[in-house]
Design a protein around this motif. Structure first.
Motif, mmCIF file in Angstrom:
data_model
loop_
_atom_site.group_PDB
_atom_site.id
_atom_site.type_symbol
_atom_site.label_atom_id
_atom_site.label_comp_id
_atom_site.label_asym_id
_atom_site.label_seq_id
_atom_site.Cartn_x
_atom_site.Cartn_y
_atom_site.Cartn_z
ATOM 1 N N ASP A 284 0.819 -1.213 0.000
ATOM 2 C CA ASP A 284 0.000 0.000 0.000
ATOM 3 C C ASP A 284 0.857 1.268 0.000
ATOM 4 O OD1 ASP A 284 0.826 -0.358 2.582
ATOM 5 O OD2 ASP A 284 -1.158 -0.277 3.482
ATOM 6 N N LEU A 285 1.529 1.579 1.073
ATOM 7 C CA LEU A 285 2.301 2.815 1.143
ATOM 8 C C LEU A 285 3.760 2.636 0.760
ATOM 9 C CD1 LEU A 285 0.820 4.370 4.368
ATOM 10 C CD2 LEU A 285 0.498 5.140 2.051
ATOM 11 N N GLY A 286 4.287 1.465 0.955
ATOM 12 C CA GLY A 286 5.687 1.223 0.657
ATOM 13 C C GLY A 286 6.360 0.582 1.853
ATOM 14 N N ARG A 287 7.698 0.673 1.867
ATOM 15 C CA ARG A 287 8.427 0.070 2.979
ATOM 16 C C ARG A 287 9.780 0.744 3.116
ATOM 17 N NH1 ARG A 287 12.175 -4.102 1.816
ATOM 18 N NH2 ARG A 287 12.530 -4.315 -0.417
ATOM 19 N N CYS A 288 10.410 0.503 4.253
ATOM 20 C CA CYS A 288 11.770 0.972 4.470
ATOM 21 C C CYS A 288 12.725 -0.006 3.811
ATOM 22 C CB CYS A 288 12.070 1.070 5.962
ATOM 23 S SG CYS A 288 11.126 2.331 6.819
ATOM 24 N N ALA A 289 13.781 0.505 3.196
ATOM 25 C CA ALA A 289 14.757 -0.350 2.535
ATOM 26 C C ALA A 289 15.497 -1.217 3.547
ATOM 27 C CB ALA A 289 15.740 0.502 1.738
ATOM 28 N N MET A 290 15.690 -0.708 4.748
ATOM 29 C CA MET A 290 16.338 -1.474 5.818
ATOM 30 C C MET A 290 15.310 -1.712 6.911
ATOM 31 S SD MET A 290 20.170 0.190 5.707
ATOM 32 C CE MET A 290 20.014 1.018 7.204
ATOM 33 N N PRO A 291 15.463 -2.775 7.713
ATOM 34 C CA PRO A 291 14.472 -3.091 8.746
ATOM 35 C C PRO A 291 14.555 -2.162 9.958
ATOM 36 C CG PRO A 291 16.253 -4.679 8.816
ATOM 37 C CD PRO A 291 16.520 -3.783 7.639
ATOM 38 N N GLY B 172 12.259 1.134 12.165
ATOM 39 C CA GLY B 172 10.896 1.542 12.476
ATOM 40 C C GLY B 172 10.368 2.692 11.652
ATOM 41 N N GLN B 173 11.260 3.580 11.223
ATOM 42 C CA GLN B 173 10.828 4.706 10.395
ATOM 43 C C GLN B 173 11.961 5.102 9.463
ATOM 44 O OE1 GLN B 173 9.868 8.154 12.712
ATOM 45 N NE2 GLN B 173 11.307 7.619 14.303
ATOM 46 N N CYS B 174 11.593 5.669 8.323
ATOM 47 C CA CYS B 174 12.604 6.046 7.345
ATOM 48 C C CYS B 174 12.071 7.179 6.475
ATOM 49 C CB CYS B 174 13.002 4.851 6.485
ATOM 50 S SG CYS B 174 11.634 4.132 5.563
ATOM 51 N N ASP B 175 12.987 7.814 5.758
ATOM 52 C CA ASP B 175 12.628 8.853 4.801
ATOM 53 C C ASP B 175 13.708 8.926 3.731
ATOM 54 O OD1 ASP B 175 14.743 10.072 6.072
ATOM 55 O OD2 ASP B 175 13.593 11.720 6.886
ATOM 56 N N GLY B 176 13.513 9.759 2.752
ATOM 57 C CA GLY B 176 14.507 9.953 1.701
ATOM 58 C C GLY B 176 14.747 8.701 0.880
ATOM 59 N N ASP B 177 16.021 8.401 0.628
ATOM 60 C CA ASP B 177 16.387 7.249 -0.195
ATOM 61 C C ASP B 177 16.109 5.919 0.499
ATOM 62 O OD1 ASP B 177 17.225 8.940 -2.186
ATOM 63 O OD2 ASP B 177 19.315 8.953 -1.516
ATOM 64 N N ARG C 189 7.964 10.956 5.445
ATOM 65 C CA ARG C 189 8.495 9.979 6.385
ATOM 66 C C ARG C 189 7.511 8.828 6.533
ATOM 67 N NH1 ARG C 189 10.580 12.888 11.044
ATOM 68 N NH2 ARG C 189 12.216 13.227 9.548
ATOM 69 N N TYR C 190 8.040 7.618 6.534
ATOM 70 C CA TYR C 190 7.234 6.412 6.696
ATOM 71 C C TYR C 190 7.510 5.812 8.070
ATOM 72 C CZ TYR C 190 5.434 1.717 6.073
ATOM 73 O OH TYR C 190 4.747 0.547 6.233
ATOM 74 N N VAL C 191 6.441 5.468 8.786
ATOM 75 C CA VAL C 191 6.540 4.848 10.104
ATOM 76 C C VAL C 191 5.813 3.515 10.039
ATOM 77 C CG1 VAL C 191 6.025 5.106 12.557
ATOM 78 C CG2 VAL C 191 6.554 7.124 11.197
ATOM 79 N N THR C 192 6.483 2.445 10.464
ATOM 80 C CA THR C 192 5.878 1.120 10.397
ATOM 81 C C THR C 192 4.770 0.970 11.431
ATOM 82 O OG1 THR C 192 7.464 0.164 11.939
ATOM 83 C CG2 THR C 192 8.023 0.074 9.588
ATOM 84 N N LYS C 193 3.872 0.033 11.176
ATOM 85 C CA LYS C 193 2.779 -0.238 12.102
ATOM 86 C C LYS C 193 3.320 -0.731 13.440
ATOM 87 C CE LYS C 193 -1.640 -2.672 12.290
ATOM 88 N NZ LYS C 193 -1.548 -3.091 13.650
ATOM 89 N N GLU C 194 4.384 -1.511 13.406
ATOM 90 C CA GLU C 194 4.988 -2.025 14.639
ATOM 91 C C GLU C 194 5.534 -0.886 15.498
ATOM 92 O OE1 GLU C 194 5.884 -3.216 11.567
ATOM 93 O OE2 GLU C 194 4.678 -5.049 11.660
#
Length: 97
Positions: free
Chosen positions: A12-19, A21-26, A58-63
């Protein structure tokens, strides 16, 4: 403007390239809904958040959100009190925001 996205999975929204909790940019791999949100913002603001200023999305995971909610439940001081200007039903939404 800072767009804060959270979803249940990469479809749906995407994911972080690395595991993490939150990420942005590349580090953020945008999904179809994130691209749609970017297109809506681009039609209003005349610039793309994903392409032009990727650190403002910025993307924040559900966890990660679940962990924050668990911490708030354990902290009794994080209660939003009601008053004349703030109704009882808005306390829940204020605390979760």
């Amino acid at each position: 403007m800072l767009l804060l996205l959270s979803g249940e999975g990469p479809s749906d929204l995407g994911r972080c390239a690395m595991p993490v909790g939150q990420c942005d940019g590349d580090a953020f791999e945008a999904g179809p809904v994130a691209v749609l949100v970017d297109q809506i913002v681009q039609s209003v603001l005349k610039y793309s958040v994903l392409r032009d200023v990727p650190t403002r999305l910025r993307y924040v995971t559900k966890e990660c959100l679940d962990d924050v909610a668990d911490n708030l439940r354990g902290n009794r001081r994080a209660v939003s009190l009601t008053g004349r200007k703030q109704g009882q039903e808005t306390g829940y939404f204020t605390k979760m925001a």
